[in-house]
Design a protein around this motif. Structure first.
Motif, PDB file in Angstrom:
ATOM      1  N   HIS A 151     -18.561  -2.562 -42.658  1.00  0.00           N
ATOM      2  CA  HIS A 151     -19.550  -1.681 -43.298  1.00  0.00           C
ATOM      3  C   HIS A 151     -20.764  -1.583 -42.384  1.00  0.00           C
ATOM      4  CE1 HIS A 151     -22.284   0.115 -46.210  1.00  0.00           C
ATOM      5  NE2 HIS A 151     -21.257   0.299 -47.016  1.00  0.00           N
ATOM      6  N   ALA A 152     -21.353  -0.383 -42.341  1.00  0.00           N
ATOM      7  CA  ALA A 152     -22.483  -0.143 -41.440  1.00  0.00           C
ATOM      8  C   ALA A 152     -23.685  -1.009 -41.772  1.00  0.00           C
ATOM      9  CB  ALA A 152     -22.882   1.329 -41.479  1.00  0.00           C
ATOM     10  N   LYS A 153     -23.798  -1.478 -43.016  1.00  0.00           N
ATOM     11  CA  LYS A 153     -24.969  -2.290 -43.388  1.00  0.00           C
ATOM     12  C   LYS A 153     -25.002  -3.615 -42.637  1.00  0.00           C
ATOM     13  CE  LYS A 153     -22.642  -4.347 -47.398  1.00  0.00           C
ATOM     14  NZ  LYS A 153     -22.589  -4.401 -48.864  1.00  0.00           N
ATOM     15  N   PHE A 154     -23.854  -4.052 -42.125  1.00  0.00           N
ATOM     16  CA  PHE A 154     -23.806  -5.307 -41.369  1.00  0.00           C
ATOM     17  C   PHE A 154     -24.096  -5.107 -39.882  1.00  0.00           C
ATOM     18  CE2 PHE A 154     -20.913  -6.279 -44.973  1.00  0.00           C
ATOM     19  CZ  PHE A 154     -21.590  -7.370 -45.491  1.00  0.00           C
ATOM     20  N   SER A 155     -24.233  -3.875 -39.434  1.00  0.00           N
ATOM     21  CA  SER A 155     -24.448  -3.628 -38.007  1.00  0.00           C
ATOM     22  C   SER A 155     -25.801  -4.190 -37.573  1.00  0.00           C
ATOM     23  CB  SER A 155     -24.385  -2.132 -37.711  1.00  0.00           C
ATOM     24  OG  SER A 155     -24.592  -1.888 -36.337  1.00  0.00           O
ATOM     25  N   PRO A 156     -25.835  -5.017 -36.537  1.00  0.00           N
ATOM     26  CA  PRO A 156     -27.098  -5.648 -36.125  1.00  0.00           C
ATOM     27  C   PRO A 156     -27.932  -4.812 -35.163  1.00  0.00           C
ATOM     28  CG  PRO A 156     -25.311  -6.523 -34.817  1.00  0.00           C
ATOM     29  CD  PRO A 156     -24.692  -5.515 -35.757  1.00  0.00           C
ATOM     30  N   VAL A 157     -27.396  -3.677 -34.686  1.00  0.00           N
ATOM     31  CA  VAL A 157     -28.124  -2.880 -33.698  1.00  0.00           C
ATOM     32  C   VAL A 157     -28.404  -1.491 -34.247  1.00  0.00           C
ATOM     33  CG1 VAL A 157     -27.147  -4.105 -31.732  1.00  0.00           C
ATOM     34  CG2 VAL A 157     -26.003  -2.065 -32.583  1.00  0.00           C
ATOM     35  N   ALA A 158     -29.550  -0.938 -33.813  1.00  0.00           N
ATOM     36  CA  ALA A 158     -29.876   0.443 -34.144  1.00  0.00           C
ATOM     37  C   ALA A 158     -29.245   1.367 -33.099  1.00  0.00           C
ATOM     38  CB  ALA A 158     -31.387   0.638 -34.207  1.00  0.00           C
ATOM     39  N   THR A 159     -29.516   1.100 -31.841  1.00  0.00           N
ATOM     40  CA  THR A 159     -28.896   1.837 -30.738  1.00  0.00           C
ATOM     41  C   THR A 159     -28.501   0.854 -29.642  1.00  0.00           C
ATOM     42  OG1 THR A 159     -31.041   2.245 -29.676  1.00  0.00           O
ATOM     43  CG2 THR A 159     -30.219   3.944 -31.174  1.00  0.00           C
ATOM     44  N   ALA A 160     -27.413   1.164 -28.974  1.00  0.00           N
ATOM     45  CA  ALA A 160     -26.962   0.394 -27.814  1.00  0.00           C
ATOM     46  C   ALA A 160     -26.487   1.399 -26.769  1.00  0.00           C
ATOM     47  CB  ALA A 160     -25.843  -0.570 -28.196  1.00  0.00           C
ATOM     48  N   SER A 161     -27.113   1.388 -25.620  1.00  0.00           N
ATOM     49  CA  SER A 161     -26.795   2.390 -24.599  1.00  0.00           C
ATOM     50  C   SER A 161     -26.869   1.761 -23.215  1.00  0.00           C
ATOM     51  CB  SER A 161     -27.766   3.578 -24.682  1.00  0.00           C
ATOM     52  OG  SER A 161     -29.094   3.143 -24.457  1.00  0.00           O
ATOM     53  N   TYR A 162     -26.385   2.498 -22.243  1.00  0.00           N
ATOM     54  CA  TYR A 162     -26.481   2.036 -20.864  1.00  0.00           C
ATOM     55  C   TYR A 162     -26.766   3.230 -19.970  1.00  0.00           C
ATOM     56  CZ  TYR A 162     -21.711   3.845 -20.307  1.00  0.00           C
ATOM     57  OH  TYR A 162     -20.614   4.645 -20.269  1.00  0.00           O
ATOM     58  N   ARG A 163     -27.314   2.944 -18.810  1.00  0.00           N
ATOM     59  CA  ARG A 163     -27.585   3.972 -17.804  1.00  0.00           C
ATOM     60  C   ARG A 163     -27.446   3.349 -16.427  1.00  0.00           C
ATOM     61  NH1 ARG A 163     -33.221   4.046 -15.999  1.00  0.00           N
ATOM     62  NH2 ARG A 163     -34.352   2.283 -16.918  1.00  0.00           N
ATOM     63  N   LEU A 164     -27.261   4.191 -15.440  1.00  0.00           N
ATOM     64  CA  LEU A 164     -27.162   3.722 -14.064  1.00  0.00           C
ATOM     65  C   LEU A 164     -28.551   3.492 -13.497  1.00  0.00           C
ATOM     66  CD1 LEU A 164     -24.370   6.109 -12.740  1.00  0.00           C
ATOM     67  CD2 LEU A 164     -24.129   3.703 -13.331  1.00  0.00           C
ATOM     68  N   LEU A 165     -28.651   2.528 -12.616  1.00  0.00           N
ATOM     69  CA  LEU A 165     -29.930   2.199 -11.994  1.00  0.00           C
ATOM     70  C   LEU A 165     -30.418   3.361 -11.141  1.00  0.00           C
ATOM     71  CD1 LEU A 165     -32.111   0.026 -11.301  1.00  0.00           C
ATOM     72  CD2 LEU A 165     -30.691  -0.550  -9.315  1.00  0.00           C
ATOM     73  N   PRO A 166     -31.636   3.867 -11.396  1.00  0.00           N
ATOM     74  CA  PRO A 166     -32.170   4.962 -10.573  1.00  0.00           C
ATOM     75  C   PRO A 166     -32.413   4.529  -9.136  1.00  0.00           C
ATOM     76  CG  PRO A 166     -33.364   4.775 -12.650  1.00  0.00           C
ATOM     77  CD  PRO A 166     -32.528   3.547 -12.520  1.00  0.00           C
ATOM     78  N   ASP A 167     -32.238   5.462  -8.226  1.00  0.00           N
ATOM     79  CA  ASP A 167     -32.500   5.231  -6.808  1.00  0.00           C
ATOM     80  C   ASP A 167     -33.290   6.434  -6.287  1.00  0.00           C
ATOM     81  OD1 ASP A 167     -32.411   4.111  -4.245  1.00  0.00           O
ATOM     82  OD2 ASP A 167     -30.633   5.284  -3.730  1.00  0.00           O
ATOM     83  N   ILE A 168     -34.550   6.220  -5.962  1.00  0.00           N
ATOM     84  CA  ILE A 168     -35.446   7.298  -5.533  1.00  0.00           C
ATOM     85  C   ILE A 168     -35.860   7.042  -4.089  1.00  0.00           C
ATOM     86  CG2 ILE A 168     -37.633   8.485  -5.985  1.00  0.00           C
ATOM     87  CD1 ILE A 168     -37.423   7.520  -8.870  1.00  0.00           C
ATOM     88  N   THR A 169     -35.661   8.058  -3.246  1.00  0.00           N
ATOM     89  CA  THR A 169     -35.987   7.936  -1.820  1.00  0.00           C
ATOM     90  C   THR A 169     -36.893   9.082  -1.407  1.00  0.00           C
ATOM     91  OG1 THR A 169     -33.804   6.964  -1.421  1.00  0.00           O
ATOM     92  CG2 THR A 169     -35.041   7.733   0.500  1.00  0.00           C
ATOM     93  N   LEU A 170     -37.994   8.739  -0.744  1.00  0.00           N
ATOM     94  CA  LEU A 170     -38.882   9.755  -0.181  1.00  0.00           C
ATOM     95  C   LEU A 170     -38.373  10.098   1.212  1.00  0.00           C
ATOM     96  CD1 LEU A 170     -42.415   8.450  -1.275  1.00  0.00           C
ATOM     97  CD2 LEU A 170     -40.891  10.040  -2.437  1.00  0.00           C
ATOM     98  N   LEU A 171     -37.991  11.356   1.406  1.00  0.00           N
ATOM     99  CA  LEU A 171     -37.413  11.776   2.675  1.00  0.00           C
ATOM    100  C   LEU A 171     -38.468  11.995   3.755  1.00  0.00           C
ATOM    101  CD1 LEU A 171     -34.815  14.328   1.262  1.00  0.00           C
ATOM    102  CD2 LEU A 171     -34.501  11.899   1.780  1.00  0.00           C
ATOM    103  N   GLN A 172     -39.692  12.261   3.347  1.00  0.00           N
ATOM    104  CA  GLN A 172     -40.804  12.454   4.275  1.00  0.00           C
ATOM    105  C   GLN A 172     -42.052  11.819   3.678  1.00  0.00           C
ATOM    106  OE1 GLN A 172     -41.401  16.565   5.387  1.00  0.00           O
ATOM    107  NE2 GLN A 172     -39.190  16.997   5.449  1.00  0.00           N
ATOM    108  N   PRO A 173     -43.045  11.504   4.512  1.00  0.00           N
ATOM    109  CA  PRO A 173     -44.299  10.984   3.973  1.00  0.00           C
ATOM    110  C   PRO A 173     -44.962  12.023   3.064  1.00  0.00           C
ATOM    111  CG  PRO A 173     -44.145  10.559   6.330  1.00  0.00           C
ATOM    112  CD  PRO A 173     -43.030  11.478   5.993  1.00  0.00           C
ATOM    113  N   VAL A 174     -45.460  11.573   1.919  1.00  0.00           N
ATOM    114  CA  VAL A 174     -46.149  12.437   0.967  1.00  0.00           C
ATOM    115  C   VAL A 174     -47.580  11.929   0.847  1.00  0.00           C
ATOM    116  CG1 VAL A 174     -46.138  13.407  -1.360  1.00  0.00           C
ATOM    117  CG2 VAL A 174     -43.975  12.776  -0.254  1.00  0.00           C
TER     118      VAL A 174
END
Length: 319
Positions: free
Chosen positions: A195-218
């Motif tokens: 039964h949903a009333k026993f569920s201990p979590v509201a949301t459970a999700s995952y995402r990939l680690l972001p990787d941000i690279t500056l190609l030129q000096p800003v």
């Protein structure tokens, strides 16, 4: 060499473009099973047990909320109680048909709560007042009115226990003078699969680690504009030789809104990507148990399943 570097990039990164995601066709996840993240979706937490209201004994209910609706609302209120301190009620029957027995609860498998409240008129209220908060006492029934009633020797078993609803301000019903609610609730141990009333979590999700690279000096104004294109804490501005220079401080904080692609002067200066084999899991607890405890309990359940599977393989006769 350039071709090999391009292939490695496709395998290790999901590169985000201006209008979509590219390089997602590959299923090559070096060092990682591609379906591993699916083992940690919400379903894994549906087998982590919690305590929730299972039976409601209505002694008196003169409110406008029907008995069955009242019982349903009470069942969905999260109860702050460590389920590891309790046993399943009638564990043999639970394996066949969960929570079907009519047996009385005991101190090792049941928590008992009482909700007894009656609305009355405030004789001191101003005659011209139309505010229910001034006219009536106890006209709003909240979860804070639920009180724990120890069963058996629970007072001795749990001397420091503070069994109560997770939130005190959950509105259950509205009353008017003369109306009252008098119910007794039995909370039992169960899992979200039943039964949903026993569920201990509201949301459970995952995402990939972001990787941000500056190609030129800003630098200078462009650096300040770039900083505004990302989530707070992602881009940091340093003062180097009198110039404001942007650098990536913490790419993990970014939500990848792709706001930077709306600016013609910036979109070619930044590369947005995600690390394919680095997952960030987010678990939002309902408050019954801390998120770190939920994850550790889910890991134990998954390990138990793996061990049972291995035992089944070992028991299969070899031809």
């Amino acid at each position: 060499m350039a071709a090999k570097r391009g292939t490695d990039e496709m395998r290790d990164r999901v590169v985000l473009g201006e209008f979509g995601v590219r390089n997602v066709h590959t299923t090559d996840f070096p060092g990682n099973y591609p379906g591993y993240e699916d083992a940690w979706d919400r379903r894994r937490f549906e087998e982590v047990p919690t305590m929730a209201v299972e039976k409601v004994f209505v002694y008196n209910n003169t409110s406008i909320v029907q008995d069955e609706i009242l019982a349903h609302r009470l069942g969905l209120i999260p109860i702050r109680a460590d389920p590891r301190l309790f046993e399943y009620r009638n564990q043999e029957a639970h394996a066949i048909l969960p929570f079907s027995g009519d047996e009385e609860g005991t101190e090792i498998d049941t928590l008992q709560f009482q909700l007894k409240i009656k609305c009355s008129r405030n004789a001191q209220a101003a005659k011209e007042s139309s505010d229910p908060n001034e006219l009536y006492f106890n006209h709003k029934v909240y979860s804070k009115h639920m009180t724990w009633v120890p069963l058996g020797n629970q007072t001795d078993l749990f001397p420091d226990a503070d069994f109560r609803p997770v939130h005190d301000d959950i509105l259950i019903a509205l009353l008017r003078p003369g109306q009252e609610i008098d119910v007794l609730m039995h909370c039992v141990k169960g899992i979200g699969k039943d039964h949903a009333k026993f569920s201990p979590v509201a949301t459970a999700s995952y995402r990939l680690l972001p990787d941000i690279t500056l190609l030129q000096p800003v630098e200078d104004e462009a650096a300040e504009m770039l900083q505004k294109c990302f989530s707070p804490g992602v881009i940091e501005i340093q003062n180097i030789k009198g110039k404001k220079v942007a650098r990536v401080a913490n790419a993990r904080l970014d939500t990848f809104s792709r706001e930077v692609f709306r600016h013609e002067g910036l979109k070619n200066l930044v590369r947005l990507a995600r690390v394919r084999n680095h997952y960030i899991f987010s678990v939002e607890s309902t408050g019954i148990l801390p998120p770190d405890v939920l994850v550790s309990e889910a890991i134990k359940i998954l390990m138990g399943k793996c061990q049972r599977f291995l035992n089944e393989l070992d028991s299969v006769p070899m031809e």
